[in-house]
Design an enzyme around this catalytic site. Sequence first.
Site, short mmCIF file in Angstrom:
data_model
loop_
_atom_site.label_atom_id
_atom_site.label_comp_id
_atom_site.label_asym_id
_atom_site.label_seq_id
_atom_site.Cartn_x
_atom_site.Cartn_y
_atom_site.Cartn_z
N ASP A 94 -2.62 12.60 29.16
CA ASP A 94 -2.87 11.16 29.15
C ASP A 94 -4.35 10.90 29.46
O ASP A 94 -4.87 11.35 30.48
CB ASP A 94 -1.98 10.51 30.21
CG ASP A 94 -1.97 9.00 30.10
OD1 ASP A 94 -3.02 8.40 29.78
OD2 ASP A 94 -0.91 8.39 30.36
N ASP A 116 -1.70 4.08 19.09
CA ASP A 116 -0.34 3.74 18.64
C ASP A 116 -0.16 2.23 18.74
O ASP A 116 -0.38 1.64 19.80
CB ASP A 116 0.69 4.46 19.52
CG ASP A 116 0.63 5.97 19.31
OD1 ASP A 116 0.49 6.41 18.16
OD2 ASP A 116 0.68 6.71 20.31
N ASP A 152 -5.00 -1.00 12.58
CA ASP A 152 -4.51 -1.62 11.34
C ASP A 152 -3.44 -2.66 11.69
O ASP A 152 -2.81 -3.21 10.80
CB ASP A 152 -3.93 -0.57 10.39
CG ASP A 152 -2.76 0.17 11.02
OD1 ASP A 152 -2.82 0.46 12.24
OD2 ASP A 152 -1.79 0.46 10.31
N TYR A 192 -5.18 8.69 10.24
CA TYR A 192 -4.26 7.56 10.37
C TYR A 192 -4.75 6.37 9.54
O TYR A 192 -3.96 5.65 8.91
CB TYR A 192 -4.13 7.17 11.85
CG TYR A 192 -3.12 6.06 12.05
CD1 TYR A 192 -1.78 6.35 12.27
CD2 TYR A 192 -3.50 4.73 11.97
CE1 TYR A 192 -0.85 5.34 12.42
CE2 TYR A 192 -2.58 3.71 12.12
CZ TYR A 192 -1.26 4.02 12.35
OH TYR A 192 -0.34 3.01 12.50
C1 LIG Z 1 -1.76 6.57 15.63
S1 LIG Z 1 -2.43 8.04 16.26
C2 LIG Z 1 -4.13 7.98 15.70
C3 LIG Z 1 -4.80 9.33 15.72
C4 LIG Z 1 -6.27 9.35 15.28
N1 LIG Z 1 -7.11 8.60 16.20
C5 LIG Z 1 -6.44 8.82 13.87
O1 LIG Z 1 -7.01 7.71 13.71
O2 LIG Z 1 -6.01 9.51 12.91
C6 LIG Z 1 -2.59 7.68 18.00
C7 LIG Z 1 -2.81 8.93 18.84
O3 LIG Z 1 -2.99 8.55 20.21
C8 LIG Z 1 -2.37 9.54 21.02
N2 LIG Z 1 -2.09 8.94 22.35
C9 LIG Z 1 -1.08 8.10 22.67
N3 LIG Z 1 -1.12 7.78 23.98
C10 LIG Z 1 -2.21 8.44 24.49
C11 LIG Z 1 -2.77 8.51 25.80
N4 LIG Z 1 -2.24 7.84 26.83
N5 LIG Z 1 -3.87 9.27 25.98
C12 LIG Z 1 -4.42 9.95 24.93
N6 LIG Z 1 -3.92 9.90 23.68
C13 LIG Z 1 -2.83 9.17 23.45
C14 LIG Z 1 -1.11 9.90 20.24
O4 LIG Z 1 -0.59 11.17 20.61
C15 LIG Z 1 -1.63 9.88 18.81
O5 LIG Z 1 -2.07 11.15 18.38
#
Ligand SMILES: C[S@@+](CC[C@H](N)C(=O)[O-])C[C@H]1O[C@@H](n2cnc3c(N)ncnc32)[C@H](O)[C@@H]1O
Length: 211
Positions: A94, A116, A152, A192
């Site tokens: 995290d 996310d 998005d 993404y």
């Molecule tokens: C929708 S994806 C986007 C990934 C990348 N940034 C892209 O644009 O392709 C969101 C990412 O945030 C990560 N994530 C979610 N909560 C998180 C946290 N608390 N700390 C770090 N990363 C996190 C998820 O595992 C996921 O890989």
Amino acid sequence: MTARKAGLVADLLPRLRPDLSRPAPDDLRTLFACPLQEVWLEIGFGGGEHLLWQRARTPKSALIGCEPFLNGVASLLGGIDDHGIETIRIHDGDARDLIAWLPAGSIARVFILFPDPWPKKRQAKRRLITPQLVRSLMRVLRSGGELRFASDDMDYAREALRVIGNDAAFAWTANRADDWRRRPADWPETRYERKALSEGRKPAYLCFRRL
Ligand SMILES: C[S@@+](CC[C@H](N)C(=O)[O-])C[C@H]1O[C@@H](n2cnc3c(N)ncnc32)[C@H](O)[C@@H]1O
């Protein structure tokens, strides 16, 4: 996961993982063996494509990436190993734990690209961007540093603009009315984002300056 990536998770990841059980060094650049100008932070790097792109263009900056998704971490490890990169560190958990560990003013840029979206109303409280997170980023970003956010999900983008823009420590750097629709040239398309565009969703790109 391929055997090679599993091997990198077992052998390389422990060497790149900041040790949060010890206090952070006063000068974060000493985490790295070579001389560096500044340290950047990416939260939720997915497969690490943006992080590797930035590293290739700014060899004098080190990057710390946070990502709890192990397959994504393994992809980044593959890129680091392919190119013999020494200026990337990985927190495979995290991001909030790492941010709490970082010294004040130690980071020059933060990237939060397509976090996310949690689009359903009842899920919105799971979103990463909160006033608390923004305050913690305010602490670790140096004065004049940059915070980049993209989404998005227009509801999330509006919320981020409100929460970050309402914080007196940050200024939105848009110059023109439609700046938020344009990805700056030194910001590559992420995996993404490509998916969102192919499904017809147009992202918002927000850049803030730490005052
Ligand atoms: C929708 S994806 C986007 C990934 C990348 N940034 C892209 O644009 O392709 C969101 C990412 O945030 C990560 N994530 C979610 N909560 C998180 C946290 N608390 N700390 C770090 N990363 C996190 C998820 O595992 C996921 O890989």
